[in-house]
Design a protein around this motif. Structure first.
Motif, PDB file in Angstrom:
ATOM      1  N   ILE A   1     -73.610  13.864 -79.100  1.00  0.00           N
ATOM      2  CA  ILE A   1     -74.279  14.857 -80.147  1.00  0.00           C
ATOM      3  C   ILE A   1     -73.754  14.478 -81.403  1.00  0.00           C
ATOM      4  O   ILE A   1     -74.816  14.577 -82.366  1.00  0.00           O
ATOM      5  CB  ILE A   1     -73.641  16.339 -79.727  1.00  0.00           C
ATOM      6  CG1 ILE A   1     -74.108  16.835 -78.507  1.00  0.00           C
ATOM      7  CG2 ILE A   1     -73.931  17.312 -80.776  1.00  0.00           C
ATOM      8  CD1 ILE A   1     -73.504  17.976 -78.006  1.00  0.00           C
ATOM      9  N   ILE A   2     -72.683  13.828 -81.882  1.00  0.00           N
ATOM     10  CA  ILE A   2     -72.351  13.399 -83.207  1.00  0.00           C
ATOM     11  C   ILE A   2     -73.096  12.410 -83.599  1.00  0.00           C
ATOM     12  O   ILE A   2     -73.435  12.229 -84.803  1.00  0.00           O
ATOM     13  CB  ILE A   2     -70.520  13.185 -83.083  1.00  0.00           C
ATOM     14  CG1 ILE A   2     -70.027  14.546 -82.781  1.00  0.00           C
ATOM     15  CG2 ILE A   2     -70.527  12.549 -84.399  1.00  0.00           C
ATOM     16  CD1 ILE A   2     -68.531  14.399 -83.007  1.00  0.00           C
ATOM     17  N   GLU A   3     -73.661  11.398 -82.561  1.00  0.00           N
ATOM     18  CA  GLU A   3     -74.482  10.432 -82.874  1.00  0.00           C
ATOM     19  C   GLU A   3     -75.702  10.902 -83.328  1.00  0.00           C
ATOM     20  O   GLU A   3     -76.529  10.329 -84.467  1.00  0.00           O
ATOM     21  CB  GLU A   3     -74.545   9.564 -81.770  1.00  0.00           C
ATOM     22  CG  GLU A   3     -73.502   8.582 -81.386  1.00  0.00           C
ATOM     23  CD  GLU A   3     -73.807   7.686 -80.148  1.00  0.00           C
ATOM     24  OE1 GLU A   3     -74.767   7.857 -79.705  1.00  0.00           O
ATOM     25  OE2 GLU A   3     -72.869   6.899 -79.755  1.00  0.00           O
ATOM     26  N   LEU A   4     -76.123  12.145 -82.966  1.00  0.00           N
ATOM     27  CA  LEU A   4     -77.389  12.631 -83.344  1.00  0.00           C
ATOM     28  C   LEU A   4     -77.307  13.588 -84.581  1.00  0.00           C
ATOM     29  O   LEU A   4     -78.326  13.462 -85.426  1.00  0.00           O
ATOM     30  CB  LEU A   4     -78.126  13.523 -82.184  1.00  0.00           C
ATOM     31  CG  LEU A   4     -78.339  12.729 -80.771  1.00  0.00           C
ATOM     32  CD1 LEU A   4     -78.758  13.550 -79.549  1.00  0.00           C
ATOM     33  CD2 LEU A   4     -79.485  11.808 -81.123  1.00  0.00           C
ATOM     34  N   GLN A   5     -76.354  14.212 -84.571  1.00  0.00           N
ATOM     35  CA  GLN A   5     -76.216  15.231 -85.772  1.00  0.00           C
ATOM     36  C   GLN A   5     -74.427  14.987 -86.334  1.00  0.00           C
ATOM     37  O   GLN A   5     -73.784  15.829 -85.799  1.00  0.00           O
ATOM     38  CB  GLN A   5     -76.385  16.783 -85.344  1.00  0.00           C
ATOM     39  CG  GLN A   5     -77.796  16.829 -84.956  1.00  0.00           C
ATOM     40  CD  GLN A   5     -78.174  18.274 -84.759  1.00  0.00           C
ATOM     41  OE1 GLN A   5     -77.890  19.109 -85.611  1.00  0.00           O
ATOM     42  NE2 GLN A   5     -79.232  18.583 -84.166  1.00  0.00           N
ATOM     43  N   PRO A   6     -74.471  13.952 -87.074  1.00  0.00           N
ATOM     44  CA  PRO A   6     -72.960  13.598 -87.523  1.00  0.00           C
ATOM     45  C   PRO A   6     -72.177  15.067 -88.234  1.00  0.00           C
ATOM     46  O   PRO A   6     -71.116  14.862 -87.967  1.00  0.00           O
ATOM     47  CB  PRO A   6     -73.285  12.635 -88.674  1.00  0.00           C
ATOM     48  CG  PRO A   6     -74.479  12.053 -88.414  1.00  0.00           C
ATOM     49  CD  PRO A   6     -75.461  13.297 -87.911  1.00  0.00           C
ATOM     50  N   LYS A   7     -73.184  15.979 -88.606  1.00  0.00           N
ATOM     51  CA  LYS A   7     -72.127  17.060 -89.196  1.00  0.00           C
ATOM     52  C   LYS A   7     -72.124  18.427 -88.455  1.00  0.00           C
ATOM     53  O   LYS A   7     -71.680  19.367 -88.940  1.00  0.00           O
ATOM     54  CB  LYS A   7     -72.526  17.355 -90.552  1.00  0.00           C
ATOM     55  CG  LYS A   7     -72.356  16.422 -91.766  1.00  0.00           C
ATOM     56  CD  LYS A   7     -72.692  16.881 -93.195  1.00  0.00           C
ATOM     57  CE  LYS A   7     -72.371  15.819 -94.182  1.00  0.00           C
ATOM     58  NZ  LYS A   7     -72.729  16.209 -95.612  1.00  0.00           N
ATOM     59  N   VAL A   8     -72.115  18.120 -87.046  1.00  0.00           N
ATOM     60  CA  VAL A   8     -72.280  19.370 -86.158  1.00  0.00           C
ATOM     61  C   VAL A   8     -70.487  19.673 -86.006  1.00  0.00           C
ATOM     62  O   VAL A   8     -69.705  18.504 -85.960  1.00  0.00           O
ATOM     63  CB  VAL A   8     -72.688  18.936 -84.977  1.00  0.00           C
ATOM     64  CG1 VAL A   8     -71.876  17.875 -84.142  1.00  0.00           C
ATOM     65  CG2 VAL A   8     -72.891  20.251 -83.911  1.00  0.00           C
ATOM     66  N   ASN A   9     -70.364  21.000 -85.561  1.00  0.00           N
ATOM     67  CA  ASN A   9     -69.100  21.227 -85.517  1.00  0.00           C
ATOM     68  C   ASN A   9     -68.876  21.426 -83.975  1.00  0.00           C
ATOM     69  O   ASN A   9     -69.469  21.918 -83.204  1.00  0.00           O
ATOM     70  CB  ASN A   9     -68.577  22.520 -85.959  1.00  0.00           C
ATOM     71  CG  ASN A   9     -68.684  22.527 -87.556  1.00  0.00           C
ATOM     72  OD1 ASN A   9     -67.798  22.069 -88.179  1.00  0.00           O
ATOM     73  ND2 ASN A   9     -69.772  23.130 -88.140  1.00  0.00           N
TER      74      ASN A   9
END
Length: 269
Positions: free
Chosen positions: A68-76
């Motif tokens: 998920i972080i690879e797709l959206q780095p600023k996700v919590n």
């Protein structure tokens, strides 16, 4: 705030969704039993927070978080688990929070208050625009939003007209049904109209412009550009643009229209 919840145990996932539904800051929740389905969703929708069970049958929460972080780095990322010994792995990927099951509203709120990445409000203001001078319309990424039902669109217009103040379902019904009695039939129709409105906005990843509380709703003014709000803030271009017509497609907008006309006359005197 847009969030996802992933847990391969349906009962626990349902309980988590119930708890998340009690938190007014959360405008949209997408839930998944399978990690792969969650990843597909994240590819196409911006999310602010991911609530992930750590121990799942497929790739598991830690690996899912990495993808998920690879797709959206600023996700919590907030992990949920019944096993306290996963804390070190969670810290290694810089998770925003860690909740031991069963998750409670208080525990969730405590983690949401200390997110690594705050919501990037400015980006929404640039992509979501409301026009009220003339007819009422909503644009996202400069494209007009087509609503499934006109009554759903009118509910959104009423919330914009309220300028961030709250309206109950019954109060909203007064807008869309005029003076009709608020009976069981209208209550059911209002539930459908509001549900369809949220679904329409979710398609554009914009459902968080509506703040939901206990049987009440409000527009999040910070997330939209609006000629009406620009006028009220004293924006000269917005004042000059107003030509005496405001939400012409709704009878109840006449009062606001008269107020704007009077205010413009005073400002231009």
């Amino acid at each position: 705030m847009n969030v996802i919840a992933v847990d391969d145990e349906k009962l626990l996932l349902d309980d988590l969704i119930d708890e998340l539904g009690l938190i007014s800051e959360i405008s949209n929740v997408a839930s998944f039993l399978y990690e792969e389905d969650a990843l597909e969703y994240v590819k196409n929708h911006k999310i602010d927070v991911a609530f992930l069970d750590i121990k799942m049958r497929s790739m598991g929460g830690i690996e899912l978080a990495k993808r998920i972080i690879e797709l959206q780095p600023k996700v919590n990322i907030i992990f949920l688990t019944a096993y306290a010994d996963y804390g070190f792995d969670a810290m290694k990927i810089h998770a925003s929070g860690y909740i031991l099951k069963p998750a409670t509203t208080d525990a969730i709120c405590a983690e949401l208050a200390h997110l690594r990445y705050s919501n990037e409000v400015e980006s929404y203001g640039k992509r979501i625009r409301v026009t009220t001078f003339g007819n009422f319309d909503l644009y996202i990424d400069d494209k007009p939003v087509l609503f499934r039902r006109q009554k759903s669109k009118e509910i959104l217009a009423a919330l914009v007209d309220k300028k961030g103040g709250t309206l109950t379902r019954k109060e909203l019904a007064c807008y869309v049904f005029e003076d009709k009695e608020y009976n069981r039939s209208i209550q059911t129709q209002m539930q459908v109209f509001i549900s369809d409105l949220l679904n329409d906005l979710t398609k554009y990843n914009a459902s968080n412009i509506i703040i939901r509380g206990n049987n009440c709703f409000a527009i999040n003014k910070e997330l939209i550009d609006c000629d009406y709000y620009d006028f009220l803030s004293g924006n000269r271009k917005a004042i000059e643009k107003y030509n005496g017509v405001y939400m012409e497609n709704y009878y109840w907008a006449e009062e606001t229209c008269a107020e704007l006309t009077q205010k413009k006359e005073e400002l231009m005197a």
